[in-house]
Scaffold this motif. Structure first.
Motif, PDB file in Angstrom:
ATOM      1  N   GLU A 117       0.833  -1.210   0.000  1.00 37.12           N
ATOM      2  CA  GLU A 117       0.000   0.000   0.000  1.00 37.12           C
ATOM      3  C   GLU A 117       0.862   1.252   0.000  1.00 37.12           C
ATOM      4  O   GLU A 117       0.574   2.227  -0.708  1.00 37.12           O
ATOM      5  CB  GLU A 117      -0.928  -0.022   1.221  1.00 37.12           C
ATOM      6  N   ILE A 118       1.939   1.224   0.770  1.00 39.05           N
ATOM      7  CA  ILE A 118       2.854   2.374   0.807  1.00 39.05           C
ATOM      8  C   ILE A 118       3.551   2.532  -0.542  1.00 39.05           C
ATOM      9  O   ILE A 118       3.727   3.656  -1.038  1.00 39.05           O
ATOM     10  CB  ILE A 118       3.870   2.200   1.952  1.00 39.05           C
ATOM     11  N   PHE A 119       3.951   1.424  -1.159  1.00 38.16           N
ATOM     12  CA  PHE A 119       4.553   1.492  -2.490  1.00 38.16           C
ATOM     13  C   PHE A 119       3.576   2.107  -3.492  1.00 38.16           C
ATOM     14  O   PHE A 119       3.958   2.935  -4.330  1.00 38.16           O
ATOM     15  CB  PHE A 119       4.969   0.101  -2.954  1.00 38.16           C
ATOM     16  N   ASP A 120       2.314   1.726  -3.405  1.00 36.78           N
ATOM     17  CA  ASP A 120       1.290   2.284  -4.289  1.00 36.78           C
ATOM     18  C   ASP A 120       1.209   3.801  -4.128  1.00 36.78           C
ATOM     19  O   ASP A 120       1.119   4.551  -5.108  1.00 36.78           O
ATOM     20  CB  ASP A 120      -0.053   1.634  -3.963  1.00 36.78           C
ATOM     21  N   LYS A 121       1.287   4.265  -2.903  1.00 31.54           N
ATOM     22  CA  LYS A 121       1.239   5.708  -2.640  1.00 31.54           C
ATOM     23  C   LYS A 121       2.517   6.397  -3.099  1.00 31.54           C
ATOM     24  O   LYS A 121       2.480   7.570  -3.508  1.00 31.54           O
ATOM     25  CB  LYS A 121       0.988   5.960  -1.155  1.00 31.54           C
ATOM     26  N   LEU A 122       3.652   5.684  -3.038  1.00 29.71           N
ATOM     27  CA  LEU A 122       4.902   6.246  -3.548  1.00 29.71           C
ATOM     28  C   LEU A 122       4.776   6.516  -5.046  1.00 29.71           C
ATOM     29  O   LEU A 122       5.183   7.582  -5.528  1.00 29.71           O
ATOM     30  CB  LEU A 122       6.058   5.292  -3.274  1.00 29.71           C
ATOM     31  N   LEU A 123       4.228   5.562  -5.784  1.00 27.01           N
ATOM     32  CA  LEU A 123       4.030   5.772  -7.228  1.00 27.01           C
ATOM     33  C   LEU A 123       3.143   6.981  -7.475  1.00 27.01           C
ATOM     34  O   LEU A 123       3.387   7.774  -8.400  1.00 27.01           O
ATOM     35  CB  LEU A 123       3.410   4.525  -7.858  1.00 27.01           C
ATOM     36  N   GLU A 124       2.100   7.122  -6.673  1.00 27.88           N
ATOM     37  CA  GLU A 124       1.203   8.271  -6.830  1.00 27.88           C
ATOM     38  C   GLU A 124       1.954   9.577  -6.585  1.00 27.88           C
ATOM     39  O   GLU A 124       1.804  10.551  -7.340  1.00 27.88           O
ATOM     40  CB  GLU A 124       0.029   8.133  -5.871  1.00 27.88           C
ATOM     41  N   GLU A 125       2.779   9.615  -5.540  1.00 24.53           N
ATOM     42  CA  GLU A 125       3.555  10.818  -5.228  1.00 24.53           C
ATOM     43  C   GLU A 125       4.514  11.169  -6.361  1.00 24.53           C
ATOM     44  O   GLU A 125       4.787  12.342  -6.627  1.00 24.53           O
ATOM     45  CB  GLU A 125       4.339  10.615  -3.935  1.00 24.53           C
ATOM     46  N   LEU A 126       5.044  10.160  -7.031  1.00 25.43           N
ATOM     47  CA  LEU A 126       6.028  10.376  -8.094  1.00 25.43           C
ATOM     48  C   LEU A 126       5.382  10.475  -9.475  1.00 25.43           C
ATOM     49  O   LEU A 126       6.090  10.560 -10.476  1.00 25.43           O
ATOM     50  CB  LEU A 126       7.053   9.229  -8.079  1.00 25.43           C
ATOM     51  N   ASN A 127       4.054  10.462  -9.513  1.00 24.79           N
ATOM     52  CA  ASN A 127       3.311  10.562 -10.778  1.00 24.79           C
ATOM     53  C   ASN A 127       3.700   9.463 -11.766  1.00 24.79           C
ATOM     54  O   ASN A 127       3.854   9.709 -12.969  1.00 24.79           O
ATOM     55  CB  ASN A 127       3.515  11.942 -11.420  1.00 24.79           C
ATOM     56  N   ILE A 128       3.860   8.253 -11.258  1.00 20.65           N
ATOM     57  CA  ILE A 128       4.178   7.099 -12.091  1.00 20.65           C
ATOM     58  C   ILE A 128       2.887   6.312 -12.319  1.00 20.65           C
ATOM     59  O   ILE A 128       2.285   5.799 -11.365  1.00 20.65           O
ATOM     60  CB  ILE A 128       5.244   6.210 -11.436  1.00 20.65           C
ATOM     61  N   SER A 129       2.472   6.203 -13.554  1.00 20.74           N
ATOM     62  CA  SER A 129       1.183   5.569 -13.864  1.00 20.74           C
ATOM     63  C   SER A 129       1.312   4.105 -14.253  1.00 20.74           C
ATOM     64  O   SER A 129       0.351   3.339 -14.126  1.00 20.74           O
ATOM     65  CB  SER A 129       0.481   6.331 -14.988  1.00 20.74           C
ATOM     66  N   GLU A 130       2.489   3.690 -14.732  1.00 20.81           N
ATOM     67  CA  GLU A 130       2.716   2.311 -15.122  1.00 20.81           C
ATOM     68  C   GLU A 130       4.115   1.883 -14.703  1.00 20.81           C
ATOM     69  O   GLU A 130       5.043   2.691 -14.743  1.00 20.81           O
ATOM     70  CB  GLU A 130       2.575   2.122 -16.641  1.00 20.81           C
ATOM     71  N   VAL A 131       4.266   0.621 -14.326  1.00 23.65           N
ATOM     72  CA  VAL A 131       5.577   0.182 -13.844  1.00 23.65           C
ATOM     73  C   VAL A 131       5.779  -1.306 -14.137  1.00 23.65           C
ATOM     74  O   VAL A 131       4.845  -2.100 -14.099  1.00 23.65           O
ATOM     75  CB  VAL A 131       5.718   0.459 -12.329  1.00 23.65           C
ATOM     76  N   HIS A 132       7.019  -1.654 -14.480  1.00 21.23           N
ATOM     77  CA  HIS A 132       7.480  -3.040 -14.484  1.00 21.23           C
ATOM     78  C   HIS A 132       8.092  -3.280 -13.110  1.00 21.23           C
ATOM     79  O   HIS A 132       9.022  -2.577 -12.713  1.00 21.23           O
ATOM     80  CB  HIS A 132       8.533  -3.257 -15.566  1.00 21.23           C
ATOM     81  N   TYR A 133       7.603  -4.276 -12.386  1.00 23.28           N
ATOM     82  CA  TYR A 133       8.024  -4.496 -10.995  1.00 23.28           C
ATOM     83  C   TYR A 133       8.959  -5.694 -10.910  1.00 23.28           C
ATOM     84  O   TYR A 133       8.609  -6.796 -11.337  1.00 23.28           O
ATOM     85  CB  TYR A 133       6.796  -4.728 -10.113  1.00 23.28           C
ATOM     86  N   VAL A 134      10.153  -5.471 -10.344  1.00 26.97           N
ATOM     87  CA  VAL A 134      11.138  -6.526 -10.128  1.00 26.97           C
ATOM     88  C   VAL A 134      11.397  -6.618  -8.629  1.00 26.97           C
ATOM     89  O   VAL A 134      11.883  -5.666  -8.020  1.00 26.97           O
ATOM     90  CB  VAL A 134      12.461  -6.230 -10.870  1.00 26.97           C
ATOM     91  N   GLY A 135      11.072  -7.766  -8.028  1.00 25.54           N
ATOM     92  CA  GLY A 135      11.265  -7.918  -6.593  1.00 25.54           C
ATOM     93  C   GLY A 135      12.033  -9.176  -6.267  1.00 25.54           C
ATOM     94  O   GLY A 135      11.788 -10.229  -6.848  1.00 25.54           O
TER      95      GLY A 135
END
Length: 268
Positions: free
Chosen positions: A129-147
């Motif tokens: 959930e925090i990561f989701d909010k980080l993307l919102e703060e950074l105006n990132i609408s799409e992401v390839h996620y590597v974990g």
């Protein structure tokens, strides 16, 4: 665009994680800024190469979340998510390779590295959930996620519950549930961490993470890893592990419908 793995001379893919030859359990390790090729993974040099390097932090739910962005501003975004004992710096080699084509986001979860230390138990779903909010703060609408490891488990949570922004998923050395053997190992780590003995934690966990061959062939690097353990905030990391045994998404995996790559070491 595609995410690709570099291979060694024998054609075997290098890990997207911390470079271990064969991982046994899902646990990211702190290597510091060790690069495969040269020294241009350093942030200052990266800024000169790309002219688009940013490191900062944002406040989300009373936590300061540290992040770095490297690469062309108009390129597709790749997020690299840490293992439990790791931090954003550990991805230097991967950032160096990927940032020529991608906008690469590295960050520290709550309780890791330069982000706010955890003072109470926090589970992967909260981190997602925090990561989701980080993307919102950074105006990132799409992401390839590597974990990798813990970062992969957070990624599973995020992919299941918040899939709209996800373009593809790369999971290295992670699990969908904590089975009995891994749970027993984590309990052993917790017991040692409660003593505050960083060196003992290294000694009991290194053989869970690295193959005997890798440890023998890379003794200087293992020495650096051992020294890196001294910087771990054990009380904070304990908060990330306290409720770890209850992690189980195995019945929800069918909800993930994006291209997904799974990577593991042969001894995992």
């Amino acid at each position: 665009h595609r995410l690709s793995l570099r291979s060694d001379d024998a054609g075997r893919p290098h890990h997207l994680g911390k470079g271990a030859e064969a991982r046994r359990s899902g646990c990211g390790l702190r290597f510091g800024r060790r690069l495969r090729h040269g020294g241009d993974g350093d942030p200052v040099v990266k800024a000169q190469i790309n002219n688009k390097f940013t490191m900062s932090s944002v406040k989300i739910d009373n936590y300061e979340i540290y992040y770095e962005l490297t690469g062309p501003e108009d390129a597709p975004v790749v997020a690299l998510a840490n293992g439990i004992f790791a931090e954003a710096d550990n991805w230097a080699a991967q950032v160096q390779a990927l940032s020529r084509e991608f906008r690469v986001l590295t960050f520290d979860f709550v309780g890791q590295g330069k982000s706010t230390p955890a003072t109470e138990p926090i589970v992967p779903d909260q981190q997602a959930e925090i990561f989701d909010k980080l993307l919102e703060e950074l105006n990132i609408s799409e992401v390839h996620y590597v974990g990798i490891s813990y970062g992969g488990e957070v990624g599973l949570n995020w992919a299941i519950r918040r899939p709209k922004q996800l373009k593809c998923l790369v999971l290295a050395d992670c699990v969908a549930r904590i089975h009995a053997q891994l749970g027993a190992r984590v309990e052993a780590w917790i017991g040692v961490m409660e003593t505050g003995d960083h060196d003992l934690l290294f000694r009991i966990s290194a053989s869970d993470i690295f193959s005997p061959h890798y440890m023998t062939q890379n003794q200087p690097l293992m020495g650096a890893v051992r020294r890196g353990y001294q910087n771990l905030n054990l009380s904070s990391l304990l908060c990330l592990l306290r409720n770890y045994a209850s992690f189980d998404l195995s019945d929800e995996l069918s909800a993930i419908n994006v291209p997904t790559l799974l990577i593991c070491g042969e001894l995992d």
